[in-house]
Structure formats: C-alpha cells, structure tokens
Write an enzyme that holds these catalytic residues in place. Structure first.
Site, PDB file in Angstrom:
ATOM      1  N   ARG A 276      43.169  43.958  34.305  1.00 58.18           N
ATOM      2  CA  ARG A 276      43.761  43.876  35.642  1.00 58.18           C
ATOM      3  C   ARG A 276      45.171  43.271  35.651  1.00 58.18           C
ATOM      4  NH1 ARG A 276      40.321  43.214  40.091  1.00 58.18           N
ATOM      5  NH2 ARG A 276      38.810  42.368  38.622  1.00 58.18           N
ATOM      6  N   CYS A 342      32.005  60.597  54.701  1.00 58.82           N
ATOM      7  CA  CYS A 342      30.907  60.400  55.663  1.00 58.82           C
ATOM      8  C   CYS A 342      30.053  59.188  55.316  1.00 58.82           C
ATOM      9  CB  CYS A 342      30.054  61.658  55.708  1.00 58.82           C
ATOM     10  SG  CYS A 342      31.079  63.088  56.033  1.00 58.82           S
TER      11      CYS A 342
HETATM   12  N1  LLP Z   1      36.796  42.588  28.420  1.00 63.32           N
HETATM   13  C1  LLP Z   1      35.544  42.909  28.815  1.00 63.32           C
HETATM   14  C2  LLP Z   1      34.451  42.834  27.846  1.00 63.32           C
HETATM   15  C3  LLP Z   1      35.316  43.287  30.148  1.00 63.32           C
HETATM   16  O1  LLP Z   1      34.081  43.577  30.549  1.00 63.32           O
HETATM   17  C4  LLP Z   1      36.403  43.339  31.071  1.00 63.32           C
HETATM   18  C5  LLP Z   1      36.189  43.739  32.468  1.00 63.32           C
HETATM   19  C6  LLP Z   1      37.690  43.023  30.599  1.00 63.32           C
HETATM   20  C7  LLP Z   1      37.848  42.636  29.271  1.00 63.32           C
HETATM   21  C8  LLP Z   1      38.902  43.066  31.463  1.00 63.32           C
HETATM   22  O2  LLP Z   1      38.861  42.160  32.514  1.00 63.32           O
HETATM   23  P1  LLP Z   1      40.135  41.960  33.453  1.00 63.32           P
HETATM   24  O3  LLP Z   1      41.242  41.350  32.650  1.00 63.32           O
HETATM   25  O4  LLP Z   1      40.523  43.309  33.984  1.00 63.32           O
HETATM   26  O5  LLP Z   1      39.635  41.065  34.527  1.00 63.32           O
HETATM   27  N2  LLP Z   1      35.753  46.927  38.681  1.00 63.32           N
HETATM   28  C9  LLP Z   1      35.973  45.516  38.945  1.00 63.32           C
HETATM   29  C10 LLP Z   1      36.274  44.746  37.676  1.00 63.32           C
HETATM   30  C11 LLP Z   1      35.228  44.870  36.628  1.00 63.32           C
HETATM   31  C12 LLP Z   1      35.606  44.185  35.337  1.00 63.32           C
HETATM   32  C13 LLP Z   1      34.702  44.551  34.246  1.00 63.32           C
HETATM   33  N3  LLP Z   1      35.036  43.994  32.956  1.00 63.32           N
HETATM   34  C14 LLP Z   1      37.065  45.386  39.986  1.00 63.32           C
HETATM   35  O6  LLP Z   1      37.576  46.406  40.466  1.00 63.32           O
HETATM   36  O7  LLP Z   1      37.411  44.272  40.381  1.00 63.32           O
END
Ligand code: LLP
Length: 414
Positions: A276, A342
């Site tokens: 992110r 919908c």
């Molecule tokens: N590493 C692993 C093992 C992960 O499961 C994830 C995210 C990341 C790294 C990266 O995390 P970040 O830096 O992006 O926070 N769909 C959700 C977020 C789900 C995150 C899942 N795992 C949303 O839209 O907020």
C-alpha cells in the site's frame, strides 16, 4: 496525493488534465503517477540506506505489469502470494532471485513453478507445507530456500489495526513453535533454511506494533543462532499505513532509524514487503456523474464507477477522498456517491459535500493500492483501463476490458 494539483481550476496529475484523459479513454479509469510511485520507492530506499536491505514490493497491492516493471527497474524484489503473481513478476522483468513467496495455501503447481524460476525464499506457514515443499523439491532435484512466517502475537488491544499477527489468525506459525519447526526444516534433505518472516497487518498507523514484532522476531533469531541455526535474512513484512483521510501515517525515516538501530552489527539482511505505501497514494479512480438523484433524506450522486472497480468502501467501509475534477462556483450539496450496481453496499463515499452537476468528473483518491487488483466483473462490468502519467506523457498500461474478452472462455451446453 502530492502529484495531484489544480491548474486554472482543473485537476491535474503531474502535467496532465484529468478531464483530457476521460475524453480520450472514457471512465471509469485508473490513473497513476510515475513520479509518485518512484518517490514512494525512493523514500523506502532512503529510510533504509544505512542497513543492508531488500524491498520486496507486495504484488497484491497492484499487480499491473507496467507498475511491476517500474519497480523491477528501481531494483525492487517482490512478495508474491500465488502462481499468478509469480507469472506477472516474471513477465514484467522482475528478478526471480529477489522474489519471496508468502501465503498459507501454496499448491503443488505453485511450488513447482517457483522452484523452477529459482525464487529467493518460500515463506512457509505450516509443518505440512514444509513437508510438501521438501517432497516437491526432492522430486525436482532441487533445494528449496525456506523461511518460516512467524506470528508474533502482538497485543491487539493496544493496536487495533493489527489483523494478521494475532494467535487466532490463520497466518504464520506460533513463535513458541518456531524453534522445533526450524530444527525440522534443518533436518529435511531438500530444504535450506535461509530466513525468517513476519507480517502483522495492514494500514498500520502506529509504529510501535511493528517495533514490538521486530523485537520478538530478533529475539527468536538469536535463540536459533545459539542452537546453530543461522539465518541470512529477516523479513519484517509490509503494513505501513497511508493517509486516506485524516490519518497521520508512520514516518518512514523514523521507522528506518528504528530498524537501523536494531540491525546495527547484525549479519542478516533486512527485508520488507510494502504494498500500500508504495502505490496507494500514486493512483486515483476517475469516474463520471451519471445522475443526481435528490431525496428526502439524502441526495445520491450516481457515478459510472462501482464496487466492482473499487471494492474497499463496500468491503471495509474504507474512506477514499472524492474531489470534483472541475471546480464549480455553486454551493455544495451533501451526497452519497454510489455506483450503478444492484446492491445497497455499492457506495464509494458517504455524506460528501460536492458542488457537481450531471456529467461532471470525480476523482476517488488514494486508489492505487487494492483498487484495480481487487476489481471484479460483477454485474458483467468490464474492468477499467489503466493509465500511467509520466510528466506530460500519457501511457495506456492496460486496455479496458470488452464484453468479448469477458465472454471469451465461456461455452454453451447443447
Ligand atoms: N506481506 C504480506 C504477507 C501480506 O499479506 C500483505 C498484505 C503485505 C505484505 C502488504 O501489506 P501492505 O504494505 O500493503 O499493508 N485489501 C486490503 C489489504 C489487505 C492486505 C493483505 N496483505 C485493503 O484494501 O485494505
């Protein structure tokens, strides 16, 4: 989103007016800023400059080939969670020797593909997975590099955003079980123990759970070393939050300093898996207002983007800022910004004050992460096109899907 600005009242990303993109490519449309992507990566590189490290971009956040390719050229590694993500990294020119493979359910085919490609490490999440990997590697005449994803069980009460690093989550192995599992891994003939991994959750706004998790993992690494199991890398996962609304996300430089202090004098390489925070604020979703529907209790702005394009509001009640692309001098009204799907859950923003008319364009900000990568074809809606802006250059990095492409794999039964 700091490459977003107004010029003569018109919203621009880098040097390009968003209204021009809507005319040329139609809406809904994902638009990314190359400069913002590169700046976000550089911020990590700068923050970690004093510590030998590898940044493995979490592909799930945005897996579009052009974006993967851009990060590959900046030197990034990749954190993947499926064979599909591996195929994308390879197609985008990523170096398999910088790929870590996370996830609780790796299939035999996925393990084979990753061993064939020669990835850096499998982040193993259970004893069964370890045994399967040993067997497959043996069948293929290879040695699989492994880490365990440990679950540091960081206190949820003090850190409510943490959702994956708790005992009750499906992820990782308990820290208490890790020494025995490492011993097992070291005894299996087709595995090579190389590292350790943890990831405690996403959109973390407070640094302290990350530091707590790091301390627990480092203590475990020292215990293992005392037993003669030496690791080459320590992967502390992703999770750094971004500003969507009024959050104050962690300062990367401060995180870098904390990590530098902890890694000083250590031999293991530091690895991170940010998703992110590398792409979230580098992208927006451009949409057009189809109808304004005034109501007794509420006004609705019905736009041409929907939950299938940006699922986060419907799924997590996530907040994305919504701004009018062209400024009007009329008083604003309060709208729920909704899509045409919908379902009552098909909203993109609730109670937003906007001065808009039908046909106007809106930008949903901070949509670069978990936007396009979570998009679906629900309601038989083709997924949006994607554009990458590079100063005044406009690159179509993914064409809009067509009805023909959506139906291509289907067969009638006679
Ligand atoms: N590493 C692993 C093992 C992960 O499961 C994830 C995210 C990341 C790294 C990266 O995390 P970040 O830096 O992006 O926070 N769909 C959700 C977020 C789900 C995150 C899942 N795992 C949303 O839209 O907020």
């Amino acid at each position: 989103m700091n490459t977003l600005h107004r010029l003569d009242g018109q919203l621009h990303l880098e040097d390009v007016a968003l209204s021009r993109l809507a005319e040329q490519f139609d809406t809904p449309l994902y638009v990314y800023s190359r400069q913002a992507l590169e700046t976000a990566y550089q911020a990590y590189a700068d923050a970690l400059a004093d510590t030998p490290h590898l940044i493995c971009y979490a592909v799930k956040a945005n897996s579009s080939l052009a974006i993967l390719n851009l990060f590959a050229r900046l030197g990034a590694g990749f954190d993947i969670v499926s064979g599909g993500e591996l195929a994308r990294v390879l197609a985008a020119g990523g170096n398999p020797a910088k790929v870590v493979f996370s996830g609780v359910g790796k299939t035999v085919q996925e393990m084979r593909a990753a061993l064939e490609a020669g990835i850096l490490c499998f982040n193993v999440e259970s004893a069964s997975e370890l045994q399967r990997l040993n067997r497959i590697a043996g069948d293929m005449g290879k040695t699989a590099p492994v880490s365990f994803r440990v679950n540091p069980d960081v206190d949820p009460k003090t850190h409510p955003y943490i959702s994956t690093g708790l005992k009750e989550n499906k992820f990782g192995v308990a820290i208490a079980d890790a020494p025995a599992l490492y011993r097992l891994a070291a005894s299996l003939p087709h595995l090579q123990v190389t590292g350790i991994d943890c990831h405690i959750g996403s959109q973390l706004i407070d640094l302290s759970p990350l530091s707590d998790a790091a301390d627990r993992v480092l203590a475990l690494v020292d215990t293992l070393a005392a037993e003669g199991i030496a690791l080459h890398h320590i992967d502390l996962g992703g999770g750094i939050g971004i500003r969507y609304h009024d959050e104050t996300p962690p300062d990367l430089a401060a995180y870098g300093r904390e990590l530098a202090a902890r890694f000083k004098g250590r031999s293991e390489k530091l690895m991170l898996e940010p998703g992110r925070s590398l792409v979230g604020n580098a992208g927006l979703l451009l949409t057009r207002v189809e109808y304004l529907k005034p109501g007794e209790d509420k006004n609705f702005a019905i736009v041409d983007a929907a939950m299938n394009d940006l699922m986060r509001p419907a799924l997590y009640e996530a907040y994305h800022e919504i701004v009018a692309v062209d400024q009007r001098n009329a008083p604003s009204l309060r709208y729920d910004v909704v899509g045409p799907i919908c379902e009552t859950g098909d909203f993109l923003g609730v109670a937003r004050d906007l001065s808009i008319e039908e046909g106007d364009l809106l930008a949903l900000l901070s949509a670069g992460a978990y936007g396009m990568s979570m998009a679906s074809n629900y309601n038989s809606r083709p997924r949006a096109a994607e554009i990458l802006i590079d100063k005044n250059e406009i690159h179509l990095i993914r064409e809009r899907e067509t009805q023909a492409s959506l139906m291509a794999g289907e067969r009638l039964v006679y």
